[in-house]
Write a protein that holds these residues in place. Structure first.
Motif, PDB file in Angstrom:
ATOM      1  N   ALA A  51     -61.662  30.978  36.518  1.00  0.00           N
ATOM      2  CA  ALA A  51     -61.456  30.794  35.077  1.00  0.00           C
ATOM      3  C   ALA A  51     -62.169  31.854  34.249  1.00  0.00           C
ATOM      4  CB  ALA A  51     -61.919  29.404  34.652  1.00  0.00           C
ATOM      5  N   ALA A  52     -63.234  32.435  34.793  1.00  0.00           N
ATOM      6  CA  ALA A  52     -63.974  33.468  34.080  1.00  0.00           C
ATOM      7  C   ALA A  52     -63.273  34.821  34.140  1.00  0.00           C
ATOM      8  CB  ALA A  52     -65.388  33.599  34.639  1.00  0.00           C
ATOM      9  N   CYS A  53     -62.255  34.940  35.001  1.00  0.00           N
ATOM     10  CA  CYS A  53     -61.481  36.172  35.099  1.00  0.00           C
ATOM     11  C   CYS A  53     -60.400  36.197  34.012  1.00  0.00           C
ATOM     12  CB  CYS A  53     -60.841  36.292  36.479  1.00  0.00           C
ATOM     13  SG  CYS A  53     -62.019  36.532  37.834  1.00  0.00           S
ATOM     14  N   ASP A  54     -59.843  37.382  33.780  1.00  0.00           N
ATOM     15  CA  ASP A  54     -58.835  37.533  32.735  1.00  0.00           C
ATOM     16  C   ASP A  54     -57.460  37.031  33.169  1.00  0.00           C
ATOM     17  OD1 ASP A  54     -60.725  38.890  31.079  1.00  0.00           O
ATOM     18  OD2 ASP A  54     -60.379  40.709  32.250  1.00  0.00           O
ATOM     19  N   ILE A  55     -57.143  37.224  34.438  1.00  0.00           N
ATOM     20  CA  ILE A  55     -55.832  36.859  34.984  1.00  0.00           C
ATOM     21  C   ILE A  55     -56.051  36.150  36.309  1.00  0.00           C
ATOM     22  CG2 ILE A  55     -53.644  37.766  35.892  1.00  0.00           C
ATOM     23  CD1 ILE A  55     -54.007  40.173  33.998  1.00  0.00           C
ATOM     24  N   ARG A  56     -55.209  35.147  36.593  1.00  0.00           N
ATOM     25  CA  ARG A  56     -55.294  34.418  37.854  1.00  0.00           C
ATOM     26  C   ARG A  56     -53.926  34.418  38.531  1.00  0.00           C
ATOM     27  NH1 ARG A  56     -58.489  33.188  34.338  1.00  0.00           N
ATOM     28  NH2 ARG A  56     -56.775  32.587  32.968  1.00  0.00           N
ATOM     29  N   ILE A  57     -53.850  35.070  39.678  1.00  0.00           N
ATOM     30  CA  ILE A  57     -52.635  35.033  40.496  1.00  0.00           C
ATOM     31  C   ILE A  57     -52.915  34.112  41.676  1.00  0.00           C
ATOM     32  CG2 ILE A  57     -50.998  36.347  41.877  1.00  0.00           C
ATOM     33  CD1 ILE A  57     -51.556  38.759  40.200  1.00  0.00           C
ATOM     34  N   ALA A  58     -52.063  33.126  41.872  1.00  0.00           N
ATOM     35  CA  ALA A  58     -52.326  32.116  42.896  1.00  0.00           C
ATOM     36  C   ALA A  58     -51.275  32.136  43.993  1.00  0.00           C
ATOM     37  CB  ALA A  58     -52.377  30.726  42.274  1.00  0.00           C
ATOM     38  N   SER A  59     -51.738  31.973  45.219  1.00  0.00           N
ATOM     39  CA  SER A  59     -50.839  31.708  46.336  1.00  0.00           C
ATOM     40  C   SER A  59     -50.249  30.316  46.154  1.00  0.00           C
ATOM     41  CB  SER A  59     -51.629  31.774  47.648  1.00  0.00           C
ATOM     42  OG  SER A  59     -51.025  30.983  48.645  1.00  0.00           O
ATOM     43  N   GLU A  60     -49.057  30.112  46.682  1.00  0.00           N
ATOM     44  CA  GLU A  60     -48.452  28.782  46.622  1.00  0.00           C
ATOM     45  C   GLU A  60     -49.277  27.763  47.405  1.00  0.00           C
ATOM     46  OE1 GLU A  60     -44.604  29.369  48.279  1.00  0.00           O
ATOM     47  OE2 GLU A  60     -45.363  29.966  50.258  1.00  0.00           O
ATOM     48  N   ASN A  61     -50.202  28.242  48.242  1.00  0.00           N
ATOM     49  CA  ASN A  61     -51.080  27.356  49.006  1.00  0.00           C
ATOM     50  C   ASN A  61     -52.338  26.961  48.228  1.00  0.00           C
ATOM     51  OD1 ASN A  61     -49.284  27.703  51.077  1.00  0.00           O
ATOM     52  ND2 ASN A  61     -50.597  29.029  52.307  1.00  0.00           N
ATOM     53  N   ALA A  62     -52.539  27.553  47.067  1.00  0.00           N
ATOM     54  CA  ALA A  62     -53.770  27.314  46.315  1.00  0.00           C
ATOM     55  C   ALA A  62     -53.843  25.884  45.786  1.00  0.00           C
ATOM     56  CB  ALA A  62     -53.879  28.299  45.156  1.00  0.00           C
ATOM     57  N   ARG A  63     -55.059  25.381  45.675  1.00  0.00           N
ATOM     58  CA  ARG A  63     -55.316  24.069  45.088  1.00  0.00           C
ATOM     59  C   ARG A  63     -56.506  24.206  44.139  1.00  0.00           C
ATOM     60  NH1 ARG A  63     -51.220  23.870  47.193  1.00  0.00           N
ATOM     61  NH2 ARG A  63     -50.342  22.341  48.642  1.00  0.00           N
ATOM     62  N   PHE A  64     -56.513  23.386  43.083  1.00  0.00           N
ATOM     63  CA  PHE A  64     -57.525  23.528  42.050  1.00  0.00           C
ATOM     64  C   PHE A  64     -58.087  22.175  41.641  1.00  0.00           C
ATOM     65  CE2 PHE A  64     -54.400  26.887  41.740  1.00  0.00           C
ATOM     66  CZ  PHE A  64     -55.165  28.036  41.578  1.00  0.00           C
ATOM     67  N   GLY A  65     -59.362  22.156  41.261  1.00  0.00           N
ATOM     68  CA  GLY A  65     -59.954  20.926  40.763  1.00  0.00           C
ATOM     69  C   GLY A  65     -61.461  21.027  40.696  1.00  0.00           C
ATOM     70  N   PHE A  66     -62.091  19.914  40.366  1.00  0.00           N
ATOM     71  CA  PHE A  66     -63.542  19.842  40.257  1.00  0.00           C
ATOM     72  C   PHE A  66     -64.066  18.674  41.071  1.00  0.00           C
ATOM     73  CE2 PHE A  66     -62.579  22.009  36.144  1.00  0.00           C
ATOM     74  CZ  PHE A  66     -63.298  23.161  36.394  1.00  0.00           C
ATOM     75  N   ARG A  67     -65.378  18.660  41.269  1.00  0.00           N
ATOM     76  CA  ARG A  67     -66.046  17.542  41.927  1.00  0.00           C
ATOM     77  C   ARG A  67     -67.275  17.113  41.121  1.00  0.00           C
ATOM     78  NH1 ARG A  67     -62.096  16.415  44.059  1.00  0.00           N
ATOM     79  NH2 ARG A  67     -61.571  16.312  46.273  1.00  0.00           N
ATOM     80  N   PHE A  68     -67.283  17.484  39.851  1.00  0.00           N
ATOM     81  CA  PHE A  68     -68.431  17.167  39.006  1.00  0.00           C
ATOM     82  C   PHE A  68     -68.593  15.666  38.821  1.00  0.00           C
ATOM     83  CE2 PHE A  68     -67.275  21.474  37.205  1.00  0.00           C
ATOM     84  CZ  PHE A  68     -68.338  22.139  37.792  1.00  0.00           C
TER      85      PHE A  68
END
Length: 275
Positions: free
Chosen positions: A132-149
């Motif tokens: 998120a701190a980067c300017d652009i995010r390119i993701a593989s179709e295998n990518a997963r996102f989330g938090f554990r806070f």
């Protein structure tokens, strides 16, 4: 550019003005140790000072991007102690009590060069904070996102309460924080968390193609554009007009600008030298 590229946890490769920073703990899904996060931050700061670097790419080795803090590292020393929490705080040095948590993300955020997160796999917790701190995010179709806070009973850190709401809105960000939901790449694209999703086997090629295209442009114009967009989040309309006037005056004083205009008029591709 002087970089310790042999550091086991972080690999650094430079190709034609593109710095590729690879989190290199594949057996741990590139979980962050304090030393790894600090070094990543330092490298990003160094890139800002190196005129030969046009773009920075951050990615992960193996099948993961980054799963956040390494639970086996010193991140959780306070929890594993037998002392009550208040007693632990009494033993902390003043510097630790007042130092920002997750400040390492600032090095990524403050990098004046364009930054691309090439998300090759799971990116949760601190891993998502880095992306998120980067300017652009390119993701593989295998990518997963989330938090554990939420599962840990803690507050989001590493600047994620700043970056994530600006990317996907308050409501979606709050939902991610409070439910610990893991979303797939297509959902991340739908809500605006990533810029683009590509087939897994095409991720490196797509990332480098974009990085090369950016690297072909005017570094000064890109740096000033990035600064202006960051300021625009907080600035007034008039303030942005004034910044744009300054930035335009700055680039118009360069030989690159003159060469680019001539190339445009002559219907040929401009070549930028940084001068």
């Amino acid at each position: 550019m002087t970089i310790n590229s042999q550091m086991e946890e972080l690999l650094v490769e430079v190709k034609e003005g593109i710095a590729i920073l690879t989190l290199n703990r594949p057996d741990k899904l590139n979980a962050l140790t304090p030393s790894l996060f600090i070094r990543l931050s330092q490298i990003c700061s160094e890139l800002s000072e190196d005129e030969s670097i046009k773009v920075a790419v951050i990615t992960g080795a193996g099948r993961g991007f980054c799963v956040g803090a390494d639970v086996g590292s010193s991140y959780f020393d306070d929890v594993l102690s037998d002392k009550p929490p208040r007693e632990i705080l009494k033993d902390w040095p003043y510097e630790k009590l007042v130092s920002p948590v997750g400040y390492e993300a600032l090095g990524i955020w403050n990098c004046i060069k364009p930054t691309i997160a090439s998300v090759n796999g799971i990116a949760v917790g601190g891993g998502l904070c880095i992306a998120a701190a980067c300017d652009i995010r390119i993701a593989s179709e295998n990518a997963r996102f989330g938090f554990r806070f939420s599962a840990l009973g803690i507050v989001p850190d590493a600047g994620s309460t700043y970056t994530i709401p600006r990317l996907i809105g308050f409501d979606k960000a709050f939902e991610l924080y409070c439910t610990d939901s893991i979303i797939d790449a297509q959902e991340a694209l739908r809500i605006g968390l990533v810029t683009k999703v590509v087939p897994h086997e095409e991720l490196t090629e797509a990332t480098m193609k974009l990085a090369e295209k950016i690297a072909d442009g005017s570094s000064l114009a890109q740096i000033l554009t990035k600064r202006g967009m960051r300021e625009g989040v907080h600035n007034s309309f008039l303030g942005q007009l004034e910044y744009e006037s300054y930035a335009l005056s700055r680039v118009r004083s360069t030989q690159d600008y003159r060469n680019a205009v001539l190339a445009f008029l002559e219907k040929r591709k401009a070549e930028f030298t940084g001068r």
